[in-house]
Design an enzyme around this catalytic site. Structure first.
Site, PDB file in Angstrom:
ATOM      1  N   LYS A 131       0.846  -1.204   0.000  1.00 30.52           N
ATOM      2  CA  LYS A 131       0.000   0.000   0.000  1.00 30.52           C
ATOM      3  C   LYS A 131       0.881   1.255   0.000  1.00 30.52           C
ATOM      4  CE  LYS A 131      -2.750  -1.419   3.386  1.00 30.52           C
ATOM      5  NZ  LYS A 131      -2.699  -2.876   3.403  1.00 30.52           N
ATOM      6  N   CYS A 168     -13.924   0.606  15.362  1.00 32.95           N
ATOM      7  CA  CYS A 168     -12.819  -0.347  15.233  1.00 32.95           C
ATOM      8  C   CYS A 168     -12.061  -0.632  16.513  1.00 32.95           C
ATOM      9  CB  CYS A 168     -11.868   0.054  14.106  1.00 32.95           C
ATOM     10  SG  CYS A 168     -10.920   1.528  14.385  1.00 32.95           S
ATOM     11  N   MET A 169     -12.008   0.285  17.453  1.00 37.39           N
ATOM     12  CA  MET A 169     -11.180  -0.040  18.612  1.00 37.39           C
ATOM     13  C   MET A 169     -11.742   0.391  19.951  1.00 37.39           C
ATOM     14  SD  MET A 169      -8.216   2.396  17.380  1.00 37.39           S
ATOM     15  CE  MET A 169      -7.943   3.346  18.811  1.00 37.39           C
ATOM     16  N   MET A 228      -9.646  -6.275  14.802  1.00 38.01           N
ATOM     17  CA  MET A 228     -11.104  -6.220  14.611  1.00 38.01           C
ATOM     18  C   MET A 228     -11.840  -7.505  14.992  1.00 38.01           C
ATOM     19  SD  MET A 228     -11.186  -3.234  13.821  1.00 38.01           S
ATOM     20  CE  MET A 228      -9.654  -2.360  13.701  1.00 38.01           C
ATOM     21  N   GLY A 250      -6.332  -0.033  13.498  1.00 41.27           N
ATOM     22  CA  GLY A 250      -6.533  -0.066  12.057  1.00 41.27           C
ATOM     23  C   GLY A 250      -6.132   1.217  11.358  1.00 41.27           C
ATOM     24  N   GLN A 251      -6.342   2.345  12.026  1.00 42.96           N
ATOM     25  CA  GLN A 251      -6.135   3.631  11.354  1.00 42.96           C
ATOM     26  C   GLN A 251      -4.884   4.331  11.886  1.00 42.96           C
ATOM     27  OE1 GLN A 251      -9.997   5.685  10.164  1.00 42.96           O
ATOM     28  NE2 GLN A 251     -10.548   4.830  12.129  1.00 42.96           N
TER      29      GLN A 251
HETATM   30  S1  SF4 Z   1       1.815   1.854   7.838  1.00 44.98           S
HETATM   31 FE1  SF4 Z   1       0.663   0.007   7.313  1.00 44.98          FE
HETATM   32  S2  SF4 Z   1      -0.024   0.374   5.209  1.00 44.98           S
HETATM   33 FE2  SF4 Z   1       1.656   1.818   5.571  1.00 44.98          FE
HETATM   34  S3  SF4 Z   1       3.500   0.755   4.858  1.00 44.98           S
HETATM   35 FE3  SF4 Z   1       3.284   0.340   7.067  1.00 44.98          FE
HETATM   36  S4  SF4 Z   1       2.208  -1.623   7.151  1.00 44.98           S
HETATM   37 FE4  SF4 Z   1       1.885  -0.795   5.074  1.00 44.98          FE
END
Ligand code: SF4
Lengths: 756, 89
Positions: A82, A171-172, A339, A376-377
């Site tokens: 990503k 989410c948390m 999650m 998650g965020q």
């Molecule tokens: S913060 Fe998460 S999405 Fe971004 S490079 Fe690291 S593991 Fe990948």
């Protein structure tokens, strides 16, 4: 490209990759990377809560390269796929470039003045006519701390409503509830540093390989070097994380509480409990919060022998015993969850039971041992948990119900304390229900996409359609923009400065390296200028720079458990983040809480610490709590009409509602559509072949979707990734929520499946 | 021409077979095995899309690959055509 230059580029790229594992491939090469042409800016990844450091390479006025930040202790130069595409998101064609107002059903481009005047007028009308609680704010764990801080002040401190929520509720919130009830204060005691000291990993309700790839990489790297390191997975679905697992327990979705209790039962029965630690550091409580004895707790566990837990969860007793012994025998153990544990109607309890295992064995407070929740965020911890962006919170881990907290915050905000209501506002589900009922008449949504991400999403479209909706976003269209009355273009990552706080209590600074696209503006300034137009000039005109906002925020954290007062911009611009508490500018940050080295522990009077290696200072007597929680089933167990347990989740290539990752053609094509995973045995019984179109149906809705026949889910379980609005998994999910954390049960719904 | 410097992390018993497989791919250059199970490689392609496909191909189709972790990506030449088709969103 001339060959020579290409060879140089290749050698440079290889050198950078080698450097990320500490290998000097071509001496000096890494430093030569376009030394003349590209300027590098230290920043943080925009996607998940891991918080990887990235370097943004800029040439002219464009971002032309991204590399993992070698000096960042989290990812040491690596990023996941990503991160590969971060630049593409900036330049996506779906960027929202101008303010727009819906006129006669169509969005019309307007000036900033017109847009903000209009929103201010409508909000003030609603406030005057129906009172402050007819307005609401819904924010995001992706917003910077400075942005959430401004919204908090405007809504709670000036407008005077606590109807201020954010998607971290989804989410948390259960992890917060778990930490507070078990250990006394929110957020983990340890950090990622524990990974390299752990002998055992318990990954439960987490597809670490796909959702937190860099954390997974660190685990794998550590295990490769140390073959005695073991990994246990507890999850109803097989995922790429399984490649490295030593043991995988597959509970029926929503029935894993019994497994955790049975592990505790075996741990105590077979002598793996640390009785000395328990005596000095732990209280036992029943579900009503009454103190019970260790013996009474053991009696409670007799309902969860491995054999009984097998009947409840479907996990063979012998495997539960094996997992318990592995946990008990390991010198150190780190649990990680996300999650799969939090998004449950008993999410807080599930969190408590994970903490129980660590407290019973004393596997906490030493390097390599920690119950460590993954987020998650990227800024759910920093902006929303610490910044107080939920309806019951105020900045600095404070609560609206606490009069002293309200006073402290009102003083710094420069508002009368009576402005801050003493009662929590509406939590997320209640807020969107109030929108449906017309009790909330205007909402400001920032950097999130609730029309797609709420559970049982279609139920809440009515309110979004009927009430006045302002959406501040970097992208258009989204599922939520379909319902908006006003669209405000927000600057995106790299177009604004600010701070993100990741999973491990680390706050990191991100610089602005680009001018915002089109007419986009920083969310904090949009909120400031809206506030001024609403009549709060005195309260907001003083903020001229991002640093002004940050300085005010960290002054509010002084003396709090998450003290960030030593984490000034000046410092954060140089270092790769700081893990709080950081009580002064010369403090290096804290690796472990509640132990020697934690400034709050060190400050405690000697008599309190006497004979103890940990002091949980968020609890009155410094003792953590082992909870005897009943193993409640999911809100909607399977039955003969809906015999499958449907669970939802993520894939590596996409993130959340796909607003960013689906704007990147490469990622979109890699996984272009949603699908439902079904086990081959179930598929055979139902006559479903791979790639057949099927209908998945729950009591709330139906979805036509392609079948993927694969042995990843257990028989009786279905899985749908939720990133696509065209195959909206949240038409099917249930909006039942945890009574403690108010977090919905995305992870379990009863479903049926048949050929379309 | 986008280019990525990556670390291919492998299951230790399979490192050499993964290396052999990588060597068969024309747009992958390997730079040896380091620290037991890490292969340094450079992926090249005409588009970032190609890079990503290649990365997926490596992590999914070659047995023994735990993950492909980019450390450096350059897309200098591609940036002029930066807009991406997002009509599906
Ligand atoms: S913060 Fe998460 S999405 Fe971004 S490079 Fe690291 S593991 Fe990948």
């Amino acid at each position: 490209m001339p060959l020579k230059r290409r060879e140089f580029l290749k050698a440079s790229a290889a050198a950078a990759a080698a450097a990320s594992i500490g290998v000097n491939l071509i001496p000096g090469m890494e430093n030569k990377l376009f030394a003349d042409a590209i300027t590098w800016h230290k920043s943080v990844c925009r996607f998940c809560g891991t918080g990887c450091g990235v370097m943004i390479g800029k040439k002219g006025d464009k971002v032309v390269a991204i590399k993992g930040d070698l000096e960042n202790p989290i990812n040491k130069g690596h990023i996941c796929v990503k991160g590969f595409f971060l630049h593409k998101v900036i330049y996506a064609r779906t960027r929202l470039l101008y303010p727009m107002i819906r006129k006669n059903g169509k969005f019309v481009r307007v000036s900033w003045d017109e847009a903000l005047d209009y929103v201010a007028k409508r909000f003030n009308e609603i406030r005057e006519k129906y009172g402050p609680d007819a307005l609401a704010f819904y924010g995001s764990g992706q917003a910077e701390t400075e942005e959430t801080y401004m919204a908090n002040k405007l809504f709670k401190g000036c407008i005077g409503t606590n109807n201020m929520e954010g998607n971290p509720r989804l989410c948390m919130a259960s992890a917060v509830g778990g930490y507070l009830t078990s250990l006394g204060l929110d957020e983990p005691a340890g950090t990622y540093q524990d990974i390299e000291h752990a002998e055992l990993f318990l990954l439960i309700g987490s597809n670490t390989a796909e959702c937190h790839p860099i954390i997974f990489e660190r685990i794998v790297r550590h295990k490769t070097k140390n073959p005695n390191v073991k990994i246990i997975i507890i999850d109803p679905r097989k995922t790429p994380t399984d490649q490295v697992a030593d043991l995988h327990l597959f509970p029926k979705p929503g029935w894993d509480l019994a497994v955790l209790h049975a592990m505790a039962y075996v741990i105590i029965k077979e002598g793996y409990a640390d009785l000395d630690f328990i005596k000095k550091h732990v209280n036992f409580k029943n579900n009503e919060g009454k103190d019970i004895s260790f013996e009474e707790f053991q009696k409670f566990l007799e309902d969860y022998t491995p054999e009984k837990a097998e009947k409840i969860s479907g996990v063979p007793a012998s495997e539960i015993v094996k997992a318990a012994r592995m946990f008990g025998q390991a010198r150190t153990a780190m649990s990680m969850w996300t999650m799969g544990i939090n998004q449950r109607t008993r999410g807080v309890w599930a969190n408590n039971l994970i903490h129980n295992l660590h407290l019973l064995t004393g596997k906490i407070g030493v390097p390599g041992s920690d119950p460590f929740s993954l987020t998650g965020q990227p800024n759910a911890c920093g902006g929303v948990r610490e910044g107080g962006g939920l309806c019951h919170l105020l900045p600095g881990h404070r609560k609206v119900t606490n009069a002293k907290h309200r006073e402290e915050v009102a003083r710094v905000w420069g508002v009368p304390v009576s402005n801050i209501q003493p009662k929590p506002g509406k939590h997320t589900i209640a807020m969107f229900e109030a929108l449906n009922e017309g009790k909330i008449k205007g909402i400001y949504i920032m950097c999130t996409n609730p029309a797609q991400s709420l559970p049982h999403a279609q139920k809440f479209w009515k309110g979004l359609k009927e009430q006045f909706v302002v959406l501040a976003e970097s992208f258009y269209p989204t599922a939520t923009s379909e319902y908006a009355d006003v669209l405000l273009p927000a600057a995106f990552w790299a177009e604004k400065e600010g701070v993100y706080g990741c999973t491990e209590r680390r706050s990191q600074y991100m610089p602005q390296v680009l001018q915002p696209m089109g007419e986009a503006r920083w969310d904090a300034w949009i909120l400031r200028d809206l506030a001024i137009r609403m009549g709060f000039k005195k309260e907001f005109e003083k903020y001229k720079t991002a640093e002004d906002i940050w300085n005010e925020y960290i002054s509010l954290t002084k003396g709090r458990d998450m003290d960030l007062s030593g984490a000034t911009y000046r410092r954060l611009k140089k270092v790769r983040g700081l893990t709080w508490p950081v009580p002064s500018e010369d403090h290096p940050g804290t690796y472990k809480r509640y132990v020697k080295g934690d400034p709050f522990f060190d400050k405690l009077p000697e008599e309190k610490k006497k004979g103890r290696r940990m002091y949980f200072y968020g609890k009155p007597d410094g003792k953590a709590v082992v909870w005897a929680r009943p193993a409640k089933p999911p809100a909607e167990p399977t039955d003969k009409d809906y015999p499958f347990a449907l669970t939802t989740g993520r894939v590596l290539e996409h993130w959340h509602t796909g607003t960013m990752t689906r704007a990147v053609l490469e990622l979109e094509r890699a996984v272009p559509k949603a699908y439902v995973e079904i086990h081959p045995d179930d598929a055979k019984k139902l006559g479903i072949a791979n790639k057949d179109m099927v209908i998945v149906e729950t009591r709330r809705g139906k979805l036509k979707i392609e079948a993927r026949v694969i042995d990843r889910p257990e028989p009786g379980t279905l899985f749908i990734p939720w990133h696509w609005k065209e195959w909206l998994a949240n038409l099917l999910t249930i909006d039942a929520f945890d009574p403690g954390s108010k977090e919905p049960e995305y992870k379990v719904a009863a479903a049926r499946i048949y050929k379309a | 021409m986008p280019i990525a410097g990556v670390v291919v992390v492998t299951v230790p018993e399979r490192t050499s077979s993964v290396l052999q497989e990588l060597k068969k791919l024309s747009n992958v250059t390997t730079y040896g095995v380091h620290k037991e199970n890490n292969i340094i490689a450079v992926l090249e392609s005409d588009t970032t899309k190609g890079l990503e496909q290649l990365s997926n191909q490596i992590s999914q189709a070659i047995q023994g690959v735990i993950g492909v972790f980019p450390a450096y990506i350059n897309f200098e030449d591609e940036i002029s055509d930066s807009g991406t088709d997002t009509s599906t969103n």
